[in-house]
Write a protein that holds these residues in place. Structure first.
Motif, mmCIF file in Angstrom:
data_model
loop_
_atom_site.group_PDB
_atom_site.id
_atom_site.type_symbol
_atom_site.label_atom_id
_atom_site.label_comp_id
_atom_site.label_asym_id
_atom_site.label_seq_id
_atom_site.Cartn_x
_atom_site.Cartn_y
_atom_site.Cartn_z
ATOM 1 N N GLY A 45 12.970 -12.965 35.962
ATOM 2 C CA GLY A 45 14.071 -12.229 36.589
ATOM 3 C C GLY A 45 14.485 -11.026 35.774
ATOM 4 O O GLY A 45 14.775 -9.952 36.325
ATOM 5 N N TYR A 46 14.500 -11.186 34.459
ATOM 6 C CA TYR A 46 14.947 -10.090 33.600
ATOM 7 C C TYR A 46 13.888 -8.994 33.468
ATOM 8 O O TYR A 46 14.182 -7.816 33.653
ATOM 9 C CB TYR A 46 15.318 -10.643 32.222
ATOM 10 N N TRP A 47 12.645 -9.370 33.124
ATOM 11 C CA TRP A 47 11.620 -8.362 32.832
ATOM 12 C C TRP A 47 10.987 -7.757 34.076
ATOM 13 O O TRP A 47 10.648 -6.582 34.078
ATOM 14 C CB TRP A 47 10.532 -8.944 31.942
ATOM 15 N N HIS A 48 10.807 -8.541 35.107
ATOM 16 C CA HIS A 48 10.096 -8.025 36.278
ATOM 17 C C HIS A 48 11.023 -7.531 37.382
ATOM 18 O O HIS A 48 10.637 -6.677 38.170
ATOM 19 C CB HIS A 48 9.134 -9.071 36.835
ATOM 20 N N PHE A 49 12.220 -8.073 37.448
ATOM 21 C CA PHE A 49 13.160 -7.644 38.479
ATOM 22 C C PHE A 49 14.364 -6.910 37.913
ATOM 23 O O PHE A 49 15.216 -6.453 38.660
ATOM 24 C CB PHE A 49 13.618 -8.846 39.319
ATOM 25 N N PHE A 52 19.083 -10.007 34.705
ATOM 26 C CA PHE A 52 19.259 -11.296 34.038
ATOM 27 C C PHE A 52 19.915 -12.294 34.990
ATOM 28 O O PHE A 52 19.542 -13.471 35.018
ATOM 29 C CB PHE A 52 20.099 -11.109 32.770
ATOM 30 N N ASN A 53 20.874 -11.819 35.771
ATOM 31 C CA ASN A 53 21.576 -12.703 36.702
ATOM 32 C C ASN A 53 20.647 -13.270 37.771
ATOM 33 O O ASN A 53 20.799 -14.421 38.184
ATOM 34 C CB ASN A 53 22.743 -11.971 37.364
ATOM 35 N N THR A 54 19.679 -12.479 38.218
ATOM 36 C CA THR A 54 18.707 -12.973 39.188
ATOM 37 C C THR A 54 17.873 -14.097 38.585
ATOM 38 O O THR A 54 17.610 -15.110 39.239
ATOM 39 C CB THR A 54 17.788 -11.831 39.652
ATOM 40 N N GLY A 55 17.452 -13.930 37.351
ATOM 41 C CA GLY A 55 16.687 -14.976 36.677
ATOM 42 C C GLY A 55 17.490 -16.245 36.480
ATOM 43 O O GLY A 55 16.982 -17.349 36.701
ATOM 44 N N THR A 60 18.693 -21.686 38.144
ATOM 45 C CA THR A 60 19.679 -22.658 38.626
ATOM 46 C C THR A 60 19.193 -23.322 39.906
ATOM 47 O O THR A 60 19.305 -24.544 40.073
ATOM 48 C CB THR A 60 21.037 -21.981 38.855
ATOM 49 N N PHE A 61 18.648 -22.535 40.823
ATOM 50 C CA PHE A 61 18.111 -23.114 42.050
ATOM 51 C C PHE A 61 16.952 -24.067 41.751
ATOM 52 O O PHE A 61 16.819 -25.111 42.393
ATOM 53 C CB PHE A 61 17.671 -22.034 43.033
#
Length: 180
Positions: A45-49, A52-55, A60-61
């Motif tokens: 989530g952090y490096w590719h998108f 950090f919150n997305t990751g 969490t999911f």
């Protein structure tokens, strides 16, 4: 063979002194693989998108999935998943991604089914580096297995590559009832 970490009898009956070193290693390995898996999801989530919150949300999911709770202690499920997530996180380095995919395929056979997908991804650029990384890791695992299990090498290699013997006895089915 892979063993579930949950005992089959209640904890009050199981003597804590009887826990073998192999079971302890399996527990530590399962915990480390779960932590690595969550770290990889957050890292993707952090490096590719770029978020950090997305990751953290994706991790969490993942942790809320019943499958994740059910297979937490299963080394043969969690370790290949963590290695596959490492390959996904490091997909920009084809050799390293091939190493991790090969290691995942060496633990359990189902990552072999992802090999055509990864090869088609790297077809224009990096297929040789990816294939060499995959081949190196599988070769190292086969050599290590030959050194650890010299007597039962064929059995362990068949388990590693997903080649199972089909039981041929007791296959009468409904024809064994004499209705024909």
């Amino acid at each position: 063979t892979a063993r579930p970490l949950a005992p089959t009898v209640p904890d009050t009956i199981v003597d804590s002194n009887r826990t073998s070193k192999l079971d302890m290693v399996a527990r530590v390995l399962a915990i480390a693989a779960n932590v690595l898996l969550v770290f990889c999801i957050v890292g993707i989530g952090y490096w590719h998108f770029g978020s950090f919150n997305t990751g953290v949300g994706a991790a969490t999911f993942y942790l809320l999935l019943p499958y994740a709770a059910h297979t937490t202690g299963r080394v043969d499920h969690v370790v290949p998943g963590a290695l596959l997530m490492l390959a996904l996180m490091l997909y920009r380095q084809p050799f390293v991604a091939g190493l991790f995919l090969g290691c995942a395929a060496g633990v359990m056979y189902y990552p072999f089914s992802l090999l055509p997908l990864w090869c088609s991804f790297y077809w224009q650029r990096g297929i040789r580096r990816f294939a060499s990384g995959f081949a190196v890791s599988v070769a190292v695992l086969v050599i290590a297995m030959a050194m650890i299990y010299p007597n039962d090498l064929a059995y362990h290699l068949s388990y590693m590559f997903g080649i199972k013997r089909v039981a041929m006895n007791g296959m009468d089915g409904m024809w064994g009832l004499g209705w024909h």
